[in-house]
Design a protein around this motif. Structure first.
Motif, PDB file in Angstrom:
ATOM      1  N   CYS A 198       0.879  -1.333  -0.179  1.00 34.15           N
ATOM      2  CA  CYS A 198      -0.011  -0.049   0.141  1.00 34.15           C
ATOM      3  C   CYS A 198       0.792   1.188  -0.005  1.00 34.15           C
ATOM      4  N   GLY A 199       1.424   1.561   1.167  1.00 29.28           N
ATOM      5  CA  GLY A 199       2.265   2.761   1.077  1.00 29.28           C
ATOM      6  C   GLY A 199       1.724   4.026   1.368  1.00 29.28           C
ATOM      7  N   ILE A 200       0.492   4.323   1.745  1.00 31.39           N
ATOM      8  CA  ILE A 200       0.042   5.406   2.074  1.00 31.39           C
ATOM      9  C   ILE A 200       0.274   5.621   3.557  1.00 31.39           C
ATOM     10  N   GLY A 201       1.033   6.616   3.854  1.00 31.22           N
ATOM     11  CA  GLY A 201       1.306   6.852   5.354  1.00 31.22           C
ATOM     12  C   GLY A 201       2.102   5.831   6.025  1.00 31.22           C
ATOM     13  N   GLY A 202       1.825   5.107   6.942  1.00 27.80           N
ATOM     14  CA  GLY A 202       2.393   4.214   7.633  1.00 27.80           C
ATOM     15  C   GLY A 202       1.992   2.783   7.236  1.00 27.80           C
ATOM     16  N   CYS A 203       1.144   2.942   6.383  1.00 30.59           N
ATOM     17  CA  CYS A 203       0.378   1.582   5.877  1.00 30.59           C
ATOM     18  C   CYS A 203       1.292   0.500   4.987  1.00 30.59           C
ATOM     19  N   HIS A 204       1.607  -0.683   5.385  1.00 25.80           N
ATOM     20  CA  HIS A 204       2.510  -1.553   4.758  1.00 25.80           C
ATOM     21  C   HIS A 204       1.759  -2.789   4.363  1.00 25.80           C
ATOM     22  N   GLU A 205       0.516  -2.573   4.285  1.00 29.54           N
ATOM     23  CA  GLU A 205       0.001  -3.835   3.861  1.00 29.54           C
ATOM     24  C   GLU A 205       0.389  -4.359   2.336  1.00 29.54           C
ATOM     25  N   THR A 206       0.328  -5.631   2.501  1.00 27.59           N
ATOM     26  CA  THR A 206       0.675  -6.389   1.085  1.00 27.59           C
ATOM     27  C   THR A 206      -0.462  -6.936   0.403  1.00 27.59           C
ATOM     28  N   PHE A 207      -0.432  -7.056  -0.793  1.00 26.73           N
ATOM     29  CA  PHE A 207      -1.315  -7.852  -1.716  1.00 26.73           C
ATOM     30  C   PHE A 207      -0.859  -8.627  -2.714  1.00 26.73           C
ATOM     31  N   GLU A 208      -1.221  -9.735  -3.052  1.00 24.21           N
ATOM     32  CA  GLU A 208      -0.594 -10.544  -4.065  1.00 24.21           C
ATOM     33  C   GLU A 208      -0.936 -10.213  -5.525  1.00 24.21           C
ATOM     34  N   SER A 209      -1.922  -9.253  -5.784  1.00 22.81           N
ATOM     35  CA  SER A 209      -2.166  -8.703  -7.086  1.00 22.81           C
ATOM     36  C   SER A 209      -2.602  -6.921  -6.657  1.00 22.81           C
ATOM     37  N   VAL A 210      -2.349  -6.174  -7.953  1.00 22.53           N
ATOM     38  CA  VAL A 210      -2.597  -4.662  -7.619  1.00 22.53           C
ATOM     39  C   VAL A 210      -4.170  -4.472  -7.425  1.00 22.53           C
ATOM     40  N   GLU A 211      -5.016  -5.083  -7.941  1.00 22.82           N
ATOM     41  CA  GLU A 211      -6.249  -4.691  -8.027  1.00 22.82           C
ATOM     42  C   GLU A 211      -6.864  -4.444  -6.405  1.00 22.82           C
ATOM     43  N   PRO A 212      -6.662  -5.727  -5.666  1.00 21.17           N
ATOM     44  CA  PRO A 212      -6.956  -5.442  -3.901  1.00 21.17           C
ATOM     45  C   PRO A 212      -6.121  -4.400  -3.402  1.00 21.17           C
ATOM     46  N   ALA A 213      -5.081  -4.040  -3.980  1.00 25.27           N
ATOM     47  CA  ALA A 213      -4.351  -2.887  -3.327  1.00 25.27           C
ATOM     48  C   ALA A 213      -4.855  -1.756  -3.423  1.00 25.27           C
ATOM     49  N   ILE A 214      -5.476  -1.610  -4.952  1.00 25.54           N
ATOM     50  CA  ILE A 214      -6.162  -0.130  -5.264  1.00 25.54           C
ATOM     51  C   ILE A 214      -7.491  -0.095  -4.556  1.00 25.54           C
ATOM     52  N   ILE A 215      -8.222  -1.209  -4.282  1.00 26.65           N
ATOM     53  CA  ILE A 215      -9.361  -1.238  -3.675  1.00 26.65           C
ATOM     54  C   ILE A 215      -9.527  -1.018  -2.191  1.00 26.65           C
ATOM     55  N   HIS A 216      -8.142  -1.651  -1.627  1.00 23.01           N
ATOM     56  CA  HIS A 216      -7.732  -0.917  -0.259  1.00 23.01           C
ATOM     57  C   HIS A 216      -7.590   0.296   0.027  1.00 23.01           C
ATOM     58  N   GLN A 217      -6.747   1.003  -0.922  1.00 23.87           N
ATOM     59  CA  GLN A 217      -6.504   2.339  -0.763  1.00 23.87           C
ATOM     60  C   GLN A 217      -7.617   3.257  -0.982  1.00 23.87           C
ATOM     61  N   THR A 218      -8.606   2.784  -1.859  1.00 25.87           N
ATOM     62  CA  THR A 218      -9.857   3.515  -2.178  1.00 25.87           C
ATOM     63  C   THR A 218     -10.646   3.357  -0.761  1.00 25.87           C
ATOM     64  N   THR A 219     -11.078   2.182  -0.126  1.00 29.89           N
ATOM     65  CA  THR A 219     -11.882   1.933   0.648  1.00 29.89           C
ATOM     66  C   THR A 219     -11.433   2.095   2.305  1.00 29.89           C
ATOM     67  N   ASP A 220      -9.947   2.030   2.463  1.00 33.45           N
ATOM     68  CA  ASP A 220      -9.471   2.064   3.833  1.00 33.45           C
ATOM     69  C   ASP A 220      -8.954   3.217   4.237  1.00 33.45           C
ATOM     70  N   HIS A 221      -8.384   4.127   3.209  1.00 36.13           N
ATOM     71  CA  HIS A 221      -7.809   5.225   3.688  1.00 36.13           C
ATOM     72  C   HIS A 221      -8.634   6.520   3.177  1.00 36.13           C
ATOM     73  N   ARG A 222      -8.197   7.690   3.989  1.00 31.73           N
ATOM     74  CA  ARG A 222      -9.079   9.006   3.750  1.00 31.73           C
ATOM     75  C   ARG A 222      -8.543   9.355   2.159  1.00 31.73           C
ATOM     76  N   ARG A 223      -9.584  10.063   1.795  1.00 34.49           N
ATOM     77  CA  ARG A 223      -9.652  10.716   0.642  1.00 34.49           C
ATOM     78  C   ARG A 223      -8.403  11.894   0.521  1.00 34.49           C
ATOM     79  N   HIS A 224      -7.934  12.195  -0.597  1.00 28.88           N
ATOM     80  CA  HIS A 224      -6.987  13.087  -0.812  1.00 28.88           C
ATOM     81  C   HIS A 224      -7.332  14.320  -1.551  1.00 28.88           C
ATOM     82  N   GLU A 225      -7.322  15.576  -1.085  1.00 27.06           N
ATOM     83  CA  GLU A 225      -7.710  16.618  -1.679  1.00 27.06           C
ATOM     84  C   GLU A 225      -6.385  17.321  -2.606  1.00 27.06           C
ATOM     85  N   CYS A 226      -6.547  17.240  -3.933  1.00 24.18           N
ATOM     86  CA  CYS A 226      -5.621  17.802  -4.565  1.00 24.18           C
ATOM     87  C   CYS A 226      -5.108  19.132  -4.549  1.00 24.18           C
ATOM     88  N   LYS A 227      -3.913  19.452  -4.275  1.00 24.93           N
ATOM     89  CA  LYS A 227      -3.258  20.811  -3.769  1.00 24.93           C
ATOM     90  C   LYS A 227      -3.337  21.618  -5.074  1.00 24.93           C
TER      91      LYS A 227
END
Length: 96
Positions: A6-35
């Motif tokens: 994952c790599g967001i903040g201090g999250c180091h959760e790993t996934f066997e494929s990229v799709e679950p990683a993207i879903i995790h980032q989308t559902t388990d982390h806060r949204r990001h406001e574009c600067k």
């Protein structure tokens, strides 16, 4: 391919494929406001994609006080994800 981390903040959760990683980032982390424009997007891949599809590299560098290596790193992540991921499956899963 090696696991995706994952790599967001201090999250180091790993996934066997990229799709679950993207879903995790989308559902388990806060949204990001574009600067650059203020748009709120999921953090991780979708935030990187937004930044580089919607804005110039110069806008990104100024808004995020980024250096060339940070830009190249995010461009590599975007490229690796897009070369590997079934993004349509990710969108369908997120819409469930």
């Amino acid at each position: 391919m090696s696991p995706w981390t994952c790599g967001i903040g201090g999250c180091h959760e790993t996934f066997e494929s990229v799709e679950p990683a993207i879903i995790h980032q989308t559902t388990d982390h806060r949204r990001h406001e574009c600067k650059v424009c203020g748009t709120v997007v999921p953090d991780g891949y979708f935030a990187i994609r937004h930044a580089f599809n919607e804005h110039t590299r110069a806008e990104y560098v100024r808004a995020y006080d980024a250096d060339a290596e940070e830009v190249r790193r995010r461009e590599r992540i975007k490229s690796d994800v897009e070369a590997t991921a079934d993004l349509q499956a990710v969108v369908e899963r997120l819409n469930e």
